[in-house]
Scaffold this active site. Structure first.
Site, short mmCIF file in Angstrom:
data_model
loop_
_atom_site.label_atom_id
_atom_site.label_comp_id
_atom_site.label_asym_id
_atom_site.label_seq_id
_atom_site.Cartn_x
_atom_site.Cartn_y
_atom_site.Cartn_z
N LYS A 96 1.04 -1.50 0.02
CA LYS A 96 -0.34 0.38 0.01
C LYS A 96 0.52 1.39 -0.09
CE LYS A 96 -3.46 -2.03 2.50
NZ LYS A 96 -4.07 -2.87 3.21
N ARG A 97 1.79 1.45 0.44
CA ARG A 97 3.41 1.89 0.48
C ARG A 97 3.32 3.03 -0.69
NH1 ARG A 97 7.86 2.45 2.14
NH2 ARG A 97 7.71 0.35 2.71
#
Ligand code: GLU
Length: 499
Positions: free
Chosen positions: A262-263
């Protein structure tokens, strides 16, 4: 397409985050498999992780899938439609009694047992195993308690968790995508908890109980679930249900082959929607994440993909997410949409640009429709319209004096060129303000002065748009109109005079 009532597949998202591209892709492959075989596709919300599940995530997932056109035959309601299907409810938190009953069945058959170990005891056991260089896992300490020993612990007020007994041996299955997979149950970490001491059932258990209850025939999900499948198989066996067929889809990877996070990666479908990707391009692209029709075809509708889709043609290796290809596909879809539909999809993006103060005027549907012939092929996302044509909807454009002067010209030639061009343009009235009327006199001017058309046109283009790359110049002038064009050339001349 055929109809086969025995084929039942599902997507079972947990509402613990926004709709992820991996979930959308898994949902799509289940949907396509069901459409292709005439089976049933259902959606079930796995919301037993109460602490992390939210209604907002649930809404994002349901509405996102619905928006993509990945609609379910059975499942919770969305967009004003009611929950539907013979196995309702489709939210796990509304199905708790069925898990309690299944747990009771396993306890009665001694295939599961109560475990009274406290978290401190389990922690100590974990350290001891670590020190002894043993693989992490439960030792089975409570697996041999007799009823008197259990009663003694219960009388101390301990509420036991329920653990499933993992039998020794090999668990294997013929995976639709990965062929034969075999895992030694010694690697599963020992007897695993299916119901917590507080009565909350856990994922491995609820997923199996529901797949049984909902008569799921094929479990098609991401490869990250391969290590869970043996536990599920043991539970299916324990509960006395014939095994569904399993198929594990390849992971979606970053372009450099690393795992998505997600990062580091853009994983929320909502972000792609907000950036102006069309549903057609997204599903088209998601389908190609691990599958291809085996032909040269690349721009396909959902129906066309469903016709061609074969689950056993899905690749084993990871699927790299290539944003450029997605943008290209999106551009292809933008070209294919009919005018009315495209205008309707573009307006929210010009509205958003207006709300953000990037443009000073909101274009009407008519204005956008008129522009389509000159912008349609130039935009790869819906959000690109205000970037490409925003100069039309600003009162003035920010122009850099140096940028108005074409590379082969100096400032004096530029002033000369713009002044002469302005004079010719001013000679037109609203009636003759048409591309094929405006262009010839300017070409004649260039000819007479021994200039290059590209230089004069670039100076005009930058003067009226502030940009060096735009749709064709004379179309731009027509879209701008006579007053705006002349006013902007005047402003550019004033800027050059003061520079
Ligand atoms: N709730 C699980 C997930 O979101 C479902 C996995 C499965 O399909 O079995 O990963």
């Amino acid at each position: 397409m055929p109809s086969d009532p025995t084929i039942r597949v599902r997507i079972a998202p947990s509402p613990t985050g926004p709709l992820h591209i991996g979930t959308a892709r898994t949902a799509l492959f289940n949907y396509l498999f069901a459409r292709h075989t005439g089976g049933t596709f259902l959606l079930r919300l796995e919301d037993t992780d109460v602490a992390r599940s939210t209604e907002a995530f649930e809404k994002d997932i349901l509405e996102g899938l619905h928006w993509l056109g990945i609609t379910w035959d059975e499942g919770p309601g969305v967009a004003g439609m009611e929950e539907a299907g013979p196995y309702a409810p489709y939210r796990q938190m509304q199905r708790l009694p069925s898990y309690a009953a299944a747990a009771e069945q396993l306890l009665n058959a001694d295939l599961a047992y109560r475990c009274y170990c406290t978290s401190d005891e389990l922690e100590a056991e974990r350290h001891a195993r670590e020190a002894a260089k043993l693989a992490p896992g439960y030792s089975g300490r409570c697996s041999t308690l007799n009823s008197a020993e259990r009663a003694a612990r219960e009388s101390e007020g301990r509420r036991g968790a329920i653990r499933f007994r993992v039998r020794p041996g090999i668990v294997g299955w013929n995976d639709m995508i990965r062929d034969r997979v075999e895992i030694d149950t010694a690697n599963l970490g020992g007897d695993f908890v299916i119901v917590r001491a507080d009565g909350n059932p856990l994922y491995h258990f609820t997923v199996v109980v529901d797949d049984m209850a909902m008569q799921i025939s094929h479990v098609i999900r991401g490869e990250d679930h391969i290590s869970n499948t043996p536990k599920h198989i043991l539970l299916f066996e324990g509960l006395g249900y014939p095994l569904p067929v399993f198929g594990h889809l390849p992971l979606i990877l970053n372009p450099d082959g690393t795992k998505m996070s997600k990062r580091k990666s853009q994983t929320a479908v909502a972000d792609y929607i907000a950036q102006g990707f069309t549903r057609e391009a997204l599903v088209n692209y998601f389908a190609f994440l691990g599958w291809s029709p085996g032909t040269e075809e690349d721009v396909l509708t959902l129906d066309e993909i469903a016709e061609r889709f074969e689950l056993d043609k899905v690749q084993k290796g990871g699927a790299r997410f290539d944003r450029e290809r997605l943008e290209w596909l999106n551009g292809q879809w933008i070209r294919r949409l009919d005018d009315e539909d495209l205008v309707e999809r573009l307006l929210p993006f010009t509205d958003a640009s207006f709300a953000a103060g990037q443009i000073e005027r909101r274009p009407t549907a008519d204005e956008v429709r008129t522009l389509l012939p000159i912008v349609r092929e130039r935009i790869h996302t819906l959000a690109a319209l205000p970037e490409t044509a925003g100069f039309l909807w600003r009162n003035t454009v920010a122009v850099d004096a140096a940028a108005i002067v074409p590379k082969r010209w100096d400032a004096a030639t530029t002033v000369d060129g713009l002044t002469a061009a302005r004079e010719l343009l001013a000679g037109h009235d609203a009636v003759t303000w048409e591309a094929d009327e405006l262009e010839p006199p300017l070409r004649a001017l260039v000819e007479a002065r021994g200039w290059k058309a590209g230089d004069l046109f670039m100076a005009i283009r930058v003067a009226v748009t502030g940009m060096t790359a735009t749709p064709p110049l004379f179309d731009v002038l027509v879209a701008l109109g006579r007053e705006q064009t002349l006013g902007r050339i005047d402003a550019a001349l004033a800027l050059l005079a003061s520079a």
